[in-house]
Design an enzyme around this catalytic site. Structure first.
Site, PDB file in Angstrom:
ATOM      1  N   GLU A  70       0.940  -1.049  -0.048  1.00  0.00           N
ATOM      2  CA  GLU A  70       0.062  -0.045  -0.093  1.00  0.00           C
ATOM      3  C   GLU A  70       1.002   1.253  -0.057  1.00  0.00           C
ATOM      4  OE1 GLU A  70      -3.686   1.588   2.731  1.00  0.00           O
ATOM      5  OE2 GLU A  70      -2.467  -0.054   3.469  1.00  0.00           O
ATOM      6  N   LYS A 114      -9.458   3.258  -2.420  1.00  0.00           N
ATOM      7  CA  LYS A 114      -9.614   2.628  -1.021  1.00  0.00           C
ATOM      8  C   LYS A 114     -11.068   2.952  -0.597  1.00  0.00           C
ATOM      9  CE  LYS A 114      -7.179   1.135   3.145  1.00  0.00           C
ATOM     10  NZ  LYS A 114      -6.100   1.264   3.968  1.00  0.00           N
ATOM     11  N   CYS A 168      -5.695  -3.350   2.070  1.00  0.00           N
ATOM     12  CA  CYS A 168      -5.524  -3.347   3.653  1.00  0.00           C
ATOM     13  C   CYS A 168      -6.790  -3.541   4.475  1.00  0.00           C
ATOM     14  CB  CYS A 168      -4.727  -2.061   4.144  1.00  0.00           C
ATOM     15  SG  CYS A 168      -3.899  -2.295   5.542  1.00  0.00           S
ATOM     16  N   SER A 220      22.948  -0.035  32.939  1.00  0.00           N
ATOM     17  CA  SER A 220      22.812   0.005  34.421  1.00  0.00           C
ATOM     18  C   SER A 220      23.058  -1.344  34.791  1.00  0.00           C
ATOM     19  CB  SER A 220      21.464   0.558  34.642  1.00  0.00           C
ATOM     20  OG  SER A 220      20.535  -0.401  34.371  1.00  0.00           O
TER      21      SER A 220
END
Length: 732
Positions: A44, A113, A174, A356
């Site tokens: 896309e 779309k 999508c 750390s």
């Protein structure tokens, strides 16, 4: 038989880098044609990159996309192959997210779309309009420059499919797959046999199965060839698009690409028999009945055949076992690939990490180590682009290139232990051992003199010197002393990251990595502008429970055995003095366990619970262990500190998105940052309900469904920790 060879692809696109994107598109077409494929599907918005965001509002973006498409169509790229390209298109005054279907140097149709993604990280309605005229194809006038170059004035625009001489092909973009009534349902009833889904889907832990089940479901009862293409990589933001392009036929996966990879282009090819689709549909009575009274979808006739007849030299692709990564592998490979894309595209010469010796910073270090291993492995496999990037970033000369991950790490990864009088020898040693295992260039620095200078300045200004709580100081003094240590570390980290390359005669700069996890962000258990403030954070959207599981995995599979000891050590900030009768612990300071924090986070975000709804759900989930009054106290305590510290999310370091309850204020979790932290109305409602339940003496029994909702991803139970007096990292 009607044999059809199709190709889909993972492309590592970079938003707004049209040269990069066009290069990848052309390479994918070349590989598809070399394989003999006659259909090529790309992701896309592949021409622009999916993550352009407000750049989509610029006419330049749309015009450049047309220019790139023209470049493709004027060459021989589309000769003999149907190609679907994703790009934004302006029609009149509306902007659409489109797939442009092309073949033989012509545009066949433009498919806008229909259903836009507009939740979570997606904001498509901000930039695009959904196509609403599903009953027709309209005539679209091509831009003049394109029209003249292609000798093509107009093309069909809208919802429809392409009818070839031997099959029908259509696009489904999508989000349209995941809607209650997906468009492929009507298309299948209209005879479409090949569905092309161009996607821009990002990685989220444990999400891939949902996506693949949708592909399988789309063709299991309707039949069909479902092609899926996705971006893969960091295209310029917090998201990692996780590829996994694939081909599914009649509910069976027959080809699957990688989910995580350093490759810029990966083409997935499959050979299918379309007669198998027709046979399945003909055997389903309900399909036949519904097809006989279908709503007709417009089509475009193309007098061209895509299929080949029966030929033993053209073997069919067989069903395969679907490949999934474990969550631990997802944490290693997803952020690792994201870091590589960010590093090679940012112009930096490496990473800098305050290490750390605790679980979080050690997780980040292990992910960088994993990235180095992936780079060396990909170079060994012959990837010239990864090799070129690694040579440039690592400053190799005389034909040298990385062959050992530890040697490569020493060139591009600095770690530093910034200890104080409150740090233990154990954490200092753990940091050093892990750095040696990974190969980073490690430093050991004491910040005590800098802290002392600040305190002396404060004493000169005010006449007072703050003390820790354990030494008789107040909560305010205790918090101030911890925060100054944390903030000094942030300043020192950025200073070292910018100057150490100069010290070692290296060009460029180093990116500072953050290491706060999603639970600390949710609770606000971090100092604003401390080492959580960095350039990027690969674990900022990953929960503590998942990180601890990852450490156990990485100790074995990445070869960093010291992570086993780091994982079992109790989490501590080491900002207060260590005494024989006192040792600072994160969960005591927070007044809740990390496991409980994950539950609160899921209920707040995923299940959209306010204080009252969270209380009700937890009465079911924790009712076997806690009274309603105790549940109420926990819920109130969480929401109090969540709202007090919400302002910290406005300056949260850009973090890799991995968790569905991320509190990221910039993109994913949009909420106010100034609250009435007393929540008077909501907490009063909780109190009323507690009184009502106490009066009824309701025997609480855990509900299995609610218990599942109120547990963390690994199914563990909730620990109970006494509420602490304050938050040592909560300073403004």
């Amino acid at each position: 038989m009607r044999l059809l060879k199709v190709a889909t692809c993972n492309l590592n696109q970079w938003s707004m880098d049209f040269d990069c994107n066009l290069k990848n598109i052309k390479e994918s077409i070349s590989k598809a044609k070399e394989s003999g494929a006659v259909i090529r599907l790309g992701p896309e918005l592949e021409i622009t990159g999916y993550g352009c965001e407000d750049h989509f509002l610029e006419l330049d973006t749309v015009n450049h996309a047309w220019e790139c498409l023209k470049d493709i169509l004027l060459g021989d790229w589309t000769d003999g192959i149907l190609c679907s390209f994703g790009m934004p298109v302006l029609k009149g005054s509306e902007r659409y997210n489109c797939q442009v279907l092309c073949m033989n140097r012509k545009i066949i149709m433009v498919r806008p779309k229909i259903w836009l993604a507009n939740d979570g990280n997606y904001r498509e309605l901000r930039w695009f309009t959904a196509w609403k005229q599903k009953d027709q194809l309209v005539d679209f006038q091509l831009p003049n420059e394109i029209s003249e170059a292609l000798s093509q004035k107009s093309v069909p625009f809208g919802y429809g499919f392409i009818q070839f001489l031997d099959t029908a092909v259509a696009a489904e973009i999508c989000e349209e797959l995941f809607t209650p009534i997906p468009v492929h349902a009507d298309l299948a009833l209209n005879g479409v046999e090949v569905f092309m889904n161009a996607s821009g889907s990002h990685h989220q832990l444990r999400k891939l199965d949902n996506r693949i089940r949708a592909f399988i479901s789309a063709t299991h009862t309707r039949g069909g060839v479902y092609m899926y293409s996705n971006q893969q990589g960091c295209d310029g933001g917090r998201l990692y698009f996780d590829g996994c392009s694939c081909v599914v036929v009649n509910g069976d996966m027959i080809a699957q690409g990688s989910q995580f990879s350093l490759k810029d282009v990966e083409v997935v090819v499959a050979q299918v028999d379309l007669d198998a689709v027709a046979s399945l549909r003909g055997s389903i009575s309900s399909f036949q009945e519904q097809a006989s009274c279908k709503t007709r979808v417009s089509s475009i006739a193309v007098p061209y055949s895509l299929c080949q007849p029966f030929n033993l030299k053209l073997p069919l692709s067989s069903p395969l076992k679907i490949s999934y990564h474990s969550p631990e592998e997802e944490i290693a490979f997803g952020p690792g690939c994201w870091l590589w894309d960010y590093l090679r595209r940012s112009g930096a010469s490496g990473f800098f990490l305050p290490l750390s010796g605790g679980a979080d910073s050690s997780s980040v270090a292990a992910i960088v180590g994993c990235m180095c291993q992936l780079v060396v492995k990909e170079i060994a496999n012959g990837d010239e682009q990864v090799k070129a990037d690694a040579i440039r970033i690592g400053h190799y000369t005389n034909g040298q290139f990385p062959t050992d991950s530890k040697e490569f790490a020493k060139r591009i990864f600095y770690t530093v232990f910034m200890g104080s009088e409150n740090s233990s020898e154990e954490t200092k040693t753990r940091a050093k051992i892990l750095a040696d295992e990974i190969g980073s260039l490690h430093l050991d620095v004491s910040i005590d003199t800098v802290v002392s200078a600040f305190l002396s300045l404060f004493q000169t200004l005010t006449g007072k010197r703050p003390r820790y709580k354990i030494d008789g100081g107040s909560n305010v003094e205790n918090l101030g002393l911890q925060n100054i240590q944390a903030r000094i570390r942030m300043v020192l980290a950025f200073m070292l990251a910018s100057l150490l390359p100069w010290v070692h005669n290296k060009p460029g700069f180093y990116l500072v990595l953050g290491s706060s996890n999603v639970d600390e962000g949710l609770r606000g258990y971090l100092t604003k502008y401390d080492c959580s403030s960095a350039d990027i954070n690969p674990i900022g959207s990953i929960c503590k429970q998942d990180l601890r599981t990852f450490l156990r995995w990485a100790a074995v599979h990445l070869g960093y055995s010291s992570l086993t000891e780091i994982e079992v050590a109790p989490p501590t900030a080491e900002l207060e003095p260590i005494r024989s009768n006192y040792s600072q612990l994160d969960e005591v300071d927070m007044g809740m366990t990390y496991e409980e924090l994950s539950v609160y986070g899921r209920l707040r975000k995923i299940f959209r619970c306010g204080p009252l709804s969270m209380f009700k759900n937890l009465c079911y989930g924790w009712g076997g262990r806690l009274t309603p009054s105790e549940v109420a106290d926990k819920v109130k305590y969480f929401f109090k500190y969540y709202s007090i510290n919400r302002h910290k999310m406005t300056v949260l370091t850009p973090s890799y998105h991995a968790e569905s309850y991320s509190p990221d204020d910039n993109r994913f979790d949009l909420r106010q940052f100034l609250y009435n932290a007393r929540w008077p109305y909501q907490f009063r409602k909780i109190d009323e309900l507690v009184n009502e339940l106490d009066g009824q003496k309701v025997p609480f029994k855990e509900s299995s469904d609610r218990e599942k909702m109120c547990s963390t991803s690994d199914g563990g139970g909730m620990g109970v920790v006494a509420a602490g007096s304050g938050n040592p990292k909560a300073g403004h």
